[in-house]
Write a protein that holds these residues in place. Structure first.
Motif, PDB file in Angstrom:
ATOM      1  N   GLN A 178       0.808  -1.215   0.000  1.00  0.00           N
ATOM      2  CA  GLN A 178       0.000   0.000   0.000  1.00  0.00           C
ATOM      3  C   GLN A 178       0.845   1.271   0.000  1.00  0.00           C
ATOM      4  OE1 GLN A 178      -2.685  -0.392   3.321  1.00  0.00           O
ATOM      5  NE2 GLN A 178      -3.738  -2.133   2.424  1.00  0.00           N
ATOM      6  N   SER A 179       2.117   1.145   0.302  1.00  0.00           N
ATOM      7  CA  SER A 179       3.005   2.314   0.277  1.00  0.00           C
ATOM      8  C   SER A 179       3.626   2.538  -1.094  1.00  0.00           C
ATOM      9  CB  SER A 179       4.107   2.153   1.324  1.00  0.00           C
ATOM     10  OG  SER A 179       4.932   1.038   1.025  1.00  0.00           O
ATOM     11  N   GLN A 180       3.432   1.587  -2.013  1.00  0.00           N
ATOM     12  CA  GLN A 180       3.985   1.742  -3.350  1.00  0.00           C
ATOM     13  C   GLN A 180       3.237   2.830  -4.126  1.00  0.00           C
ATOM     14  OE1 GLN A 180       4.265  -1.918  -5.521  1.00  0.00           O
ATOM     15  NE2 GLN A 180       5.616  -2.886  -4.017  1.00  0.00           N
ATOM     16  N   THR A 181       3.955   3.506  -5.006  1.00  0.00           N
ATOM     17  CA  THR A 181       3.395   4.643  -5.733  1.00  0.00           C
ATOM     18  C   THR A 181       2.162   4.256  -6.543  1.00  0.00           C
ATOM     19  OG1 THR A 181       5.607   5.628  -5.896  1.00  0.00           O
ATOM     20  CG2 THR A 181       3.904   6.454  -7.402  1.00  0.00           C
ATOM     21  N   ARG A 182       2.211   3.121  -7.240  1.00  0.00           N
ATOM     22  CA  ARG A 182       1.088   2.715  -8.087  1.00  0.00           C
ATOM     23  C   ARG A 182      -0.162   2.455  -7.249  1.00  0.00           C
ATOM     24  NH1 ARG A 182       3.045  -2.205 -11.626  1.00  0.00           N
ATOM     25  NH2 ARG A 182       0.845  -2.090 -12.285  1.00  0.00           N
ATOM     26  N   PHE A 183       0.014   1.849  -6.081  1.00  0.00           N
ATOM     27  CA  PHE A 183      -1.133   1.571  -5.217  1.00  0.00           C
ATOM     28  C   PHE A 183      -1.723   2.879  -4.691  1.00  0.00           C
ATOM     29  CE2 PHE A 183      -3.653   0.235  -1.681  1.00  0.00           C
ATOM     30  CZ  PHE A 183      -4.003  -1.086  -1.926  1.00  0.00           C
ATOM     31  N   VAL A 184      -0.847   3.803  -4.269  1.00  0.00           N
ATOM     32  CA  VAL A 184      -1.314   5.093  -3.743  1.00  0.00           C
ATOM     33  C   VAL A 184      -2.049   5.877  -4.825  1.00  0.00           C
ATOM     34  CG1 VAL A 184      -0.567   7.314  -2.810  1.00  0.00           C
ATOM     35  CG2 VAL A 184       0.493   5.203  -1.987  1.00  0.00           C
ATOM     36  N   LEU A 185      -1.500   5.898  -6.048  1.00  0.00           N
ATOM     37  CA  LEU A 185      -2.159   6.609  -7.147  1.00  0.00           C
ATOM     38  C   LEU A 185      -3.530   6.009  -7.458  1.00  0.00           C
ATOM     39  CD1 LEU A 185       0.827   7.226  -9.603  1.00  0.00           C
ATOM     40  CD2 LEU A 185      -0.353   8.915  -8.186  1.00  0.00           C
ATOM     41  N   ALA A 186      -3.604   4.676  -7.429  1.00  0.00           N
ATOM     42  CA  ALA A 186      -4.894   4.020  -7.678  1.00  0.00           C
ATOM     43  C   ALA A 186      -5.911   4.397  -6.609  1.00  0.00           C
ATOM     44  CB  ALA A 186      -4.705   2.504  -7.718  1.00  0.00           C
ATOM     45  N   GLN A 187      -5.470   4.434  -5.342  1.00  0.00           N
ATOM     46  CA  GLN A 187      -6.392   4.789  -4.262  1.00  0.00           C
ATOM     47  C   GLN A 187      -6.819   6.244  -4.360  1.00  0.00           C
ATOM     48  OE1 GLN A 187      -7.747   2.589  -1.992  1.00  0.00           O
ATOM     49  NE2 GLN A 187      -9.074   4.368  -1.651  1.00  0.00           N
ATOM     50  N   ASN A 233      -4.049  -6.720  -8.225  1.00  0.00           N
ATOM     51  CA  ASN A 233      -2.877  -7.275  -8.903  1.00  0.00           C
ATOM     52  C   ASN A 233      -1.584  -6.945  -8.160  1.00  0.00           C
ATOM     53  OD1 ASN A 233      -4.505  -8.331 -10.935  1.00  0.00           O
ATOM     54  ND2 ASN A 233      -4.329  -6.484 -12.203  1.00  0.00           N
ATOM     55  N   LEU A 234      -1.512  -5.754  -7.592  1.00  0.00           N
ATOM     56  CA  LEU A 234      -0.319  -5.345  -6.861  1.00  0.00           C
ATOM     57  C   LEU A 234      -0.102  -6.181  -5.603  1.00  0.00           C
ATOM     58  CD1 LEU A 234      -0.536  -1.443  -7.152  1.00  0.00           C
ATOM     59  CD2 LEU A 234       1.162  -2.939  -8.220  1.00  0.00           C
ATOM     60  N   LEU A 235      -1.190  -6.707  -5.030  1.00  0.00           N
ATOM     61  CA  LEU A 235      -1.065  -7.526  -3.831  1.00  0.00           C
ATOM     62  C   LEU A 235      -0.479  -8.896  -4.136  1.00  0.00           C
ATOM     63  CD1 LEU A 235      -4.376  -6.604  -1.993  1.00  0.00           C
ATOM     64  CD2 LEU A 235      -2.050  -5.974  -1.326  1.00  0.00           C
ATOM     65  N   GLY A 236      -0.406  -9.275  -5.420  1.00  0.00           N
ATOM     66  CA  GLY A 236       0.331 -10.461  -5.806  1.00  0.00           C
ATOM     67  C   GLY A 236      -0.417 -11.764  -5.777  1.00  0.00           C
ATOM     68  N   ASN A 237      -1.736 -11.738  -5.624  1.00  0.00           N
ATOM     69  CA  ASN A 237      -2.493 -12.987  -5.706  1.00  0.00           C
ATOM     70  C   ASN A 237      -3.864 -12.694  -6.300  1.00  0.00           C
ATOM     71  OD1 ASN A 237      -4.663 -12.733  -3.440  1.00  0.00           O
ATOM     72  ND2 ASN A 237      -2.738 -12.172  -2.418  1.00  0.00           N
ATOM     73  N   SER A 238      -4.506 -13.728  -6.826  1.00  0.00           N
ATOM     74  CA  SER A 238      -5.777 -13.551  -7.533  1.00  0.00           C
ATOM     75  C   SER A 238      -6.935 -13.249  -6.610  1.00  0.00           C
ATOM     76  CB  SER A 238      -6.095 -14.816  -8.331  1.00  0.00           C
ATOM     77  OG  SER A 238      -6.124 -15.952  -7.474  1.00  0.00           O
TER      78      SER A 238
END
Length: 313
Positions: A178-187, A233-238
């Motif tokens: 959740q601290s990754q840039t892509r996750f933050v931008l999505a949120q 997808n960023l969390l790494g599992n389906s």
């Protein structure tokens, strides 16, 4: 873990180890984590406890386990001694075999081991009284840390009202993701789109929506779904987050909120806090219509808060 236990021990906390695992398994793990003298850290060590039956059975006795052979000794256990290992038993028997309560009110232990009466009421601690509220074992002063929500924590909270802490390893991974840039931008995108949808609906009012209105709303909802798919997808599992069923709290999250006061990725997380630390979590039980702090807390000073509190009480 070793540092946390030593810190709690030095602060005067009593530590009780209760595991469903057999002694050989516990001994191997604790030898690796803490060292050969790991039993000295605990006031009581109980293995093969059979939780949750350990909480509900009122008559199952304790048996001592040989620390050299691992065999169970079939002799009556009337007191649990530090450094020894015990098996089975139940919570009711545990309170009878150790000094569950403090010394009786009005007595003190002198340097030579004798007891004498005390007249000073200021020395009376509330913990010296039988624990109140729903039974003699019920007390929020007991912190129970476990890694199995339904085998460990549910009965400890539901039956005895203990303060419960869940060890949930998934938390560490999710916080990192959740601290990754892509996750933050999505949120951030989701938050902006949802707020925009609310504003649009408010502006359109109670009238029927035109085809253009619905086309815009549907398009924004599809963007929100894509952003949520990106987070999954960023969390790494389906399956996505263990705490979410799509974007609603999962059954596990509901149970965690209901039965646990704290949760952490590892017991070692407690090393960042004093043994006397008091937590004041956000109130997650509020419904949509309840007050959530309409005034920005950053605009308030302590003086303002105290003035408003004086007006309420």
């Amino acid at each position: 873990l070793k540092g946390v236990l030593e810190k709690l021990k030095k602060s005067g906390k009593r530590l009780i180890f209760v595991s469903n695992s057999p002694f050989w398994y516990v001994d191997a793990g604790m030898n690796y984590v803490i060292g050969e003298n790991w039993r000295d850290t605990w006031d009581v060590v109980i293995v093969s406890a059979g939780k949750p039956r350990f909480y509900t059975d009122n008559s199952r006795p304790f048996r001592e386990v040989s620390t050299t052979t691992g065999r169970v000794k079939f002799k009556k256990v009337e007191r649990l001694e530090p450094g020894e290992v015990y098996t089975e038993g139940c919570l009711r028997q545990l309170t009878k075999c150790i000094d569950w309560y403090h010394s009786p009110v009005g007595t003190a232990t002198t340097a030579n081991g004798d007891t004498e009466e005390e007249d000073d009421d200021e020395n009376v601690n509330e913990l010296q009284y039988p624990l109140a509220g729903g039974g003699p074992l019920t007390s929020p002063n007991v912190l129970y840390v476990g890694d199995s929500l339904f085998a460990d924590l549910v009965d400890a909270k539901r039956q005895f009202g203990w303060t419960t802490a869940a060890v949930t390893p998934e938390v560490e991974h999710e916080i990192e993701m959740q601290s990754q840039t892509r996750f933050v931008l999505a949120q951030r995108t989701i938050d902006v789109l949802l707020q925009t949808l609310r504003s649009v609906q408010y502006t359109l009012g109670a009238e029927s929506r035109s085809e253009d209105d619905l086309r815009v709303i549907d398009g924004m909802e599809r963007l929100i779904s894509k952003c949520r798919d990106e987070q999954t997808n960023l969390l790494g599992n389906s399956f996505g987050s263990v705490f979410r069923a799509r974007y609603q709290p999962s059954l596990f999250a509901h149970s965690l909120r209901r039965y646990c006061d704290l949760y952490m990725s590892s017991v070692s997380s407690m090393r960042h806090y004093s043994p006397e630390h008091r937590f004041y979590p956000e109130d997650a039980r509020l419904l949509s219509h309840e007050i959530r702090g309409g005034v920005d807390a950053d605009c308030w000073t302590l003086d303002t808060a105290f003035e408003n509190a004086d007006g309420l009480f």
